[in-house]
Design an enzyme around this catalytic site. Structure first.
Site, mmCIF file in Angstrom:
data_model
loop_
_atom_site.group_PDB
_atom_site.id
_atom_site.type_symbol
_atom_site.label_atom_id
_atom_site.label_comp_id
_atom_site.label_asym_id
_atom_site.label_seq_id
_atom_site.Cartn_x
_atom_site.Cartn_y
_atom_site.Cartn_z
ATOM 1 N N GLY A 1 0.825 -1.208 0.000
ATOM 2 C CA GLY A 1 0.000 0.000 0.000
ATOM 3 C C GLY A 1 0.860 1.258 0.000
ATOM 4 N N TYR B 1 -16.801 2.855 10.149
ATOM 5 C CA TYR B 1 -15.344 2.744 9.976
ATOM 6 C C TYR B 1 -14.643 3.254 11.241
ATOM 7 C CZ TYR B 1 -10.630 3.862 8.374
ATOM 8 O OH TYR B 1 -9.266 3.963 8.262
#
Ligand code: UDP
Length: 335
Positions: free
Chosen positions: A10, A149
């Site tokens: 990432g 989230y």
């Protein structure tokens, strides 16, 4: 040191891989390549001390593969980016809660220490002047995916804390505030790469809402050395540390600065939130970190200016595909 990094392909993970290889570590990256890209690792593929495992953090055997024999693990794999979270809430919940549990169990069983990457999202709508690590969390409705989230990452932290208290797992937490730099994609919502790309293409810069919402952007070259430093402090276990930029800027001022700095002809276009995001989005008006705890522990003192950050992101979009190397801040820790 033998280091494993989940989410190693990432944006932040791939920079951490490079930083730790340069510091002398043997590094294994685990990534399912859902949002991470092998392209991010092109400079290290073939390095004698680098290994890559394609796999998912929901798969215990994949996590064990990288945790076995590791001295420390950095857990960066997560579903991130407002677009991804709002459009795929279930995937985000599963990855962020269950995936982290799998990592915690594996790291405990394999006797490594753990650095858990959390987020400033957990503070929710708290607009205080300086958010300290003890600040209250002000979350909106559970029917809005953005807050699930924030809740999921809060649960991750609670799990980590409980593993520390009940099993003695050596785990430290960092809360990242809008980290920016080369390789970050705008595909999942992140504002700086999106606006920079628009400015270079001569398209209107999309400023959502009234543009008066503020953030403190930090440079990946300041953040990676600080994360590493924190992972090496025994006093960090059981603790959480904010890591953010030191300059507060509104999104409108950011857009104006990007246009000016890059000499772009683009206009700025205000886009209502309902048009910009699927249902389940609610914005934060302000998010300002108090970095003093990390400053005291590892001397964290982010000096990279917004202009430097914008330039480094813009260099990533050069037609010849040769971005500037990341400038590491602080002292490199040799292992
Ligand atoms: N934003 C914007 N235009 C874009 C993308 C994002 O104005 O094209 C806004 C977004 O609504 C938010 C801020 O920029 O107010 C930061 O968004 P990002 O998703 O980068 O980070 P976060 O909201 O998680 O801080």
């Amino acid at each position: 040191m033998k280091t494993a990094i989940t989410g190693g392909a990432g944006f932040i993970g791939s920079h951490l891989v490079q930083y730790l290889l340069a510091a002398g570590d043997e590094v294994t990256a685990l990534d399912n390549l859902s949002t991470g890209r092998l392209e991010n690792l092109r400079d290290v593929i073939g390095h004698p001390r680098f290994h890559f495992v394609e796999g998912d953090i929901l798969d215990r055997s994949a996590v064990d593969k990288v945790a076995v024999g590791a001295t420390r693990v950095f857990h960066l794999a997560a579903a991130v980016g407002v677009n991804l979270i709002v459009e795929h809430p279930l995937e985000s919940l599963r990855t962020n809660i269950h995936g982290t549990e799998v990592v915690l169990d594996s790291v405990l069983a394999n006797g490594a220490s753990l650095l858990l990457a959390s987020t400033s999202e957990i503070y929710g709508k708290n607009t205080s002047d300086r958010l300290s690590e003890e600040a209250d969390r002000i979350l909106g409705s559970t029917l809005k995916s953005r807050w699930t989230y924030a809740a999921a990452k809060g649960i991750d932290e609670a799990f980590a804390h409980a593993y520390w208290r009940e099993f003695g797992l050596r785990v430290a937490i960092v809360r990242l505030f809008n980290t920016v730099g080369p390789r970050q994609t705008g595909r999942y919502g992140m504002v700086v790469p999106r606006l920079v790309k628009q400015a270079i293409a001569g398209e209107p810069l999309t400023v959502y809402g009234d543009g008066k919402q503020t953030r403190c952007f930090s440079y990946v070259g300041d953040i990676v050395p600080a994360i590493t430093g924190i992972s090496e402090k025994t006093s960090a276990y059981g603790n959480a540390y904010n890591l953010g930029g030191s300059h507060e800027v509104s999104i409108l001022a950011l857009a104006e600065r990007i246009v000016e700095l890059l000499g772009s002809d683009s206009d700025i276009r205000f886009v209502p939130y309902q048009e910009a995001y699927a249902d389940g989005y609610e914005d934060m008006r302000r998010r300002v970190p108090d970095n003093s705890k990390a400053r005291e522990l590892v001397g964290f003192d982010p000096q990279t200016t917004l202009d430097q950050i914008i330039r480094s992101v813009a260099a990533d979009y050069r037609p010849n595909g040769k971005p500037d190397p990341v400038q590491w801040k602080g002292t490199m820790v040799a292992n």
